[in-house]
Write a protein that holds these residues in place. Sequence first.
Motif, PDB file in Angstrom:
ATOM      1  N   ASN A  51      19.773  36.894  34.863  1.00 33.38           N
ATOM      2  CA  ASN A  51      18.361  37.729  34.818  1.00 33.38           C
ATOM      3  C   ASN A  51      18.521  39.405  34.562  1.00 33.38           C
ATOM      4  O   ASN A  51      17.716  39.877  34.952  1.00 33.38           O
ATOM      5  CB  ASN A  51      17.558  37.427  35.810  1.00 33.38           C
ATOM      6  N   MET A  52      19.693  39.716  34.330  1.00 39.34           N
ATOM      7  CA  MET A  52      19.916  41.224  34.497  1.00 39.34           C
ATOM      8  C   MET A  52      20.675  41.649  33.192  1.00 39.34           C
ATOM      9  O   MET A  52      20.075  42.192  32.191  1.00 39.34           O
ATOM     10  CB  MET A  52      20.592  41.714  35.667  1.00 39.34           C
ATOM     11  N   ALA A  53      21.972  41.498  32.946  1.00 37.51           N
ATOM     12  CA  ALA A  53      22.687  42.252  31.953  1.00 37.51           C
ATOM     13  C   ALA A  53      24.152  41.588  31.858  1.00 37.51           C
ATOM     14  O   ALA A  53      24.640  40.795  32.789  1.00 37.51           O
ATOM     15  CB  ALA A  53      22.870  43.907  32.203  1.00 37.51           C
ATOM     16  N   LYS A  54      24.714  41.798  30.717  1.00 36.35           N
ATOM     17  CA  LYS A  54      25.985  41.420  30.395  1.00 36.35           C
ATOM     18  C   LYS A  54      26.839  42.970  30.652  1.00 36.35           C
ATOM     19  O   LYS A  54      26.319  43.941  30.338  1.00 36.35           O
ATOM     20  CB  LYS A  54      26.275  40.921  28.975  1.00 36.35           C
ATOM     21  N   LEU A  55      27.953  42.504  31.314  1.00 34.74           N
ATOM     22  CA  LEU A  55      28.823  43.675  31.529  1.00 34.74           C
ATOM     23  C   LEU A  55      30.349  43.494  31.056  1.00 34.74           C
ATOM     24  O   LEU A  55      30.706  42.436  31.186  1.00 34.74           O
ATOM     25  CB  LEU A  55      29.020  43.981  33.041  1.00 34.74           C
ATOM     26  N   ALA A  56      30.875  44.569  30.288  1.00 31.15           N
ATOM     27  CA  ALA A  56      32.378  44.489  30.218  1.00 31.15           C
ATOM     28  C   ALA A  56      33.057  45.744  30.960  1.00 31.15           C
ATOM     29  O   ALA A  56      32.646  46.941  30.753  1.00 31.15           O
ATOM     30  CB  ALA A  56      32.815  44.535  28.625  1.00 31.15           C
ATOM     31  N   LEU A  57      33.853  45.466  31.737  1.00 32.02           N
ATOM     32  CA  LEU A  57      34.487  46.489  32.347  1.00 32.02           C
ATOM     33  C   LEU A  57      35.726  46.350  32.365  1.00 32.02           C
ATOM     34  O   LEU A  57      36.729  45.696  32.013  1.00 32.02           O
ATOM     35  CB  LEU A  57      34.373  46.449  34.119  1.00 32.02           C
ATOM     36  N   ARG A  58      36.562  47.780  32.549  1.00 30.21           N
ATOM     37  CA  ARG A  58      38.076  47.989  32.262  1.00 30.21           C
ATOM     38  C   ARG A  58      38.579  48.627  33.372  1.00 30.21           C
ATOM     39  O   ARG A  58      38.041  49.705  33.883  1.00 30.21           O
ATOM     40  CB  ARG A  58      38.391  48.375  30.744  1.00 30.21           C
ATOM     41  N   ILE A  59      39.910  48.441  33.619  1.00 25.11           N
ATOM     42  CA  ILE A  59      40.392  49.680  34.881  1.00 25.11           C
ATOM     43  C   ILE A  59      40.865  50.679  33.989  1.00 25.11           C
ATOM     44  O   ILE A  59      41.694  50.611  33.013  1.00 25.11           O
ATOM     45  CB  ILE A  59      41.648  48.937  35.479  1.00 25.11           C
ATOM     46  N   SER A  60      40.258  51.924  34.579  1.00 25.71           N
ATOM     47  CA  SER A  60      40.472  53.242  34.187  1.00 25.71           C
ATOM     48  C   SER A  60      41.611  53.923  34.766  1.00 25.71           C
ATOM     49  O   SER A  60      41.990  54.853  34.088  1.00 25.71           O
ATOM     50  CB  SER A  60      39.256  54.028  33.902  1.00 25.71           C
ATOM     51  N   LEU A  61      41.920  53.630  36.042  1.00 26.48           N
ATOM     52  CA  LEU A  61      42.848  54.347  37.008  1.00 26.48           C
ATOM     53  C   LEU A  61      43.562  53.224  37.889  1.00 26.48           C
ATOM     54  O   LEU A  61      42.627  52.765  38.495  1.00 26.48           O
ATOM     55  CB  LEU A  61      42.003  55.584  37.558  1.00 26.48           C
ATOM     56  N   ARG A  62      44.494  53.414  38.100  1.00 24.10           N
ATOM     57  CA  ARG A  62      45.490  52.610  39.189  1.00 24.10           C
ATOM     58  C   ARG A  62      46.031  53.671  39.896  1.00 24.10           C
ATOM     59  O   ARG A  62      47.044  54.311  39.316  1.00 24.10           O
ATOM     60  CB  ARG A  62      46.044  51.522  38.664  1.00 24.10           C
ATOM     61  N   LYS A  66      46.212  52.962  46.569  1.00 22.59           N
ATOM     62  CA  LYS A  66      45.313  53.928  47.170  1.00 22.59           C
ATOM     63  C   LYS A  66      44.018  53.787  46.317  1.00 22.59           C
ATOM     64  O   LYS A  66      42.813  53.735  47.301  1.00 22.59           O
ATOM     65  CB  LYS A  66      45.410  55.545  46.703  1.00 22.59           C
ATOM     66  N   GLU A  67      43.937  53.534  45.137  1.00 22.52           N
ATOM     67  CA  GLU A  67      42.585  53.528  44.431  1.00 22.52           C
ATOM     68  C   GLU A  67      42.637  52.534  43.067  1.00 22.52           C
ATOM     69  O   GLU A  67      43.628  52.851  42.475  1.00 22.52           O
ATOM     70  CB  GLU A  67      42.044  54.981  44.230  1.00 22.52           C
ATOM     71  N   ILE A  68      41.702  52.004  42.908  1.00 23.81           N
ATOM     72  CA  ILE A  68      41.469  51.199  41.447  1.00 23.81           C
ATOM     73  C   ILE A  68      39.934  51.533  41.004  1.00 23.81           C
ATOM     74  O   ILE A  68      38.935  51.377  41.620  1.00 23.81           O
ATOM     75  CB  ILE A  68      41.437  49.661  41.718  1.00 23.81           C
ATOM     76  N   ILE A  69      39.811  51.996  39.833  1.00 30.85           N
ATOM     77  CA  ILE A  69      38.374  52.615  39.181  1.00 30.85           C
ATOM     78  C   ILE A  69      38.390  51.638  37.967  1.00 30.85           C
ATOM     79  O   ILE A  69      39.128  51.672  37.122  1.00 30.85           O
ATOM     80  CB  ILE A  69      38.704  53.916  38.845  1.00 30.85           C
ATOM     81  N   CYS A  70      37.113  51.092  37.863  1.00 26.75           N
ATOM     82  CA  CYS A  70      36.661  50.479  36.657  1.00 26.75           C
ATOM     83  C   CYS A  70      35.565  51.074  36.035  1.00 26.75           C
ATOM     84  O   CYS A  70      34.440  51.651  36.844  1.00 26.75           O
ATOM     85  CB  CYS A  70      36.454  49.040  37.040  1.00 26.75           C
ATOM     86  N   ILE A  80      27.942  54.081  35.101  1.00 24.73           N
ATOM     87  CA  ILE A  80      28.319  53.234  36.098  1.00 24.73           C
ATOM     88  C   ILE A  80      29.859  53.451  36.333  1.00 24.73           C
ATOM     89  O   ILE A  80      30.817  53.324  35.389  1.00 24.73           O
ATOM     90  CB  ILE A  80      27.921  51.781  36.423  1.00 24.73           C
ATOM     91  N   LYS A  81      30.331  53.685  37.707  1.00 27.04           N
ATOM     92  CA  LYS A  81      31.708  53.467  37.877  1.00 27.04           C
ATOM     93  C   LYS A  81      31.934  52.823  39.266  1.00 27.04           C
ATOM     94  O   LYS A  81      31.340  52.913  40.216  1.00 27.04           O
ATOM     95  CB  LYS A  81      32.270  55.056  38.046  1.00 27.04           C
TER      96      LYS A  81
END
Length: 131
Positions: A51-62, A66-70, A80-81
């Motif tokens: 009932n909301m949206a389709k999303l496609a995410l990719r990892i932009s930084l590993r 420490k950190e994983i950013i999509c 969005i991040k």
Amino acid sequence: MTIIQNNVVINRAVADVYSFLADLNNHEQLMPENIYNWTSTADEARFTIKNMAKLALRISLRTENKEIICVPSEEAPFEIKLAWRLEEQGAETRATFVIEAQLNMMMKMMASGPLQKLVDHQVQRLKETLG
């Protein structure tokens, strides 16, 4: 910018938690029931939020242990991040899940609650999955 976050302490080494989160194939295990049509590789994931949206995410930084950013790999309903930030605490790991979203006032009223529920659910599932 709207920032939604939560964290959890997991009784596992930071390298174990990082290695789990660094592969988007594992993220399906963290998703709530309203997520379906999940497809993923180690670097990308596509899914539908009921009932909301389709999303496609990719990892932009590993950043190891420490950190994983999509970020969206296709056009998203709003900017969005998503970031998992890890802190070693002896034999344990503090995992913080942060969503940063550019929401106008109307979208903030509609999306803040579901986004907070998503964050809360994912940190809880991470703790359950990794013990």
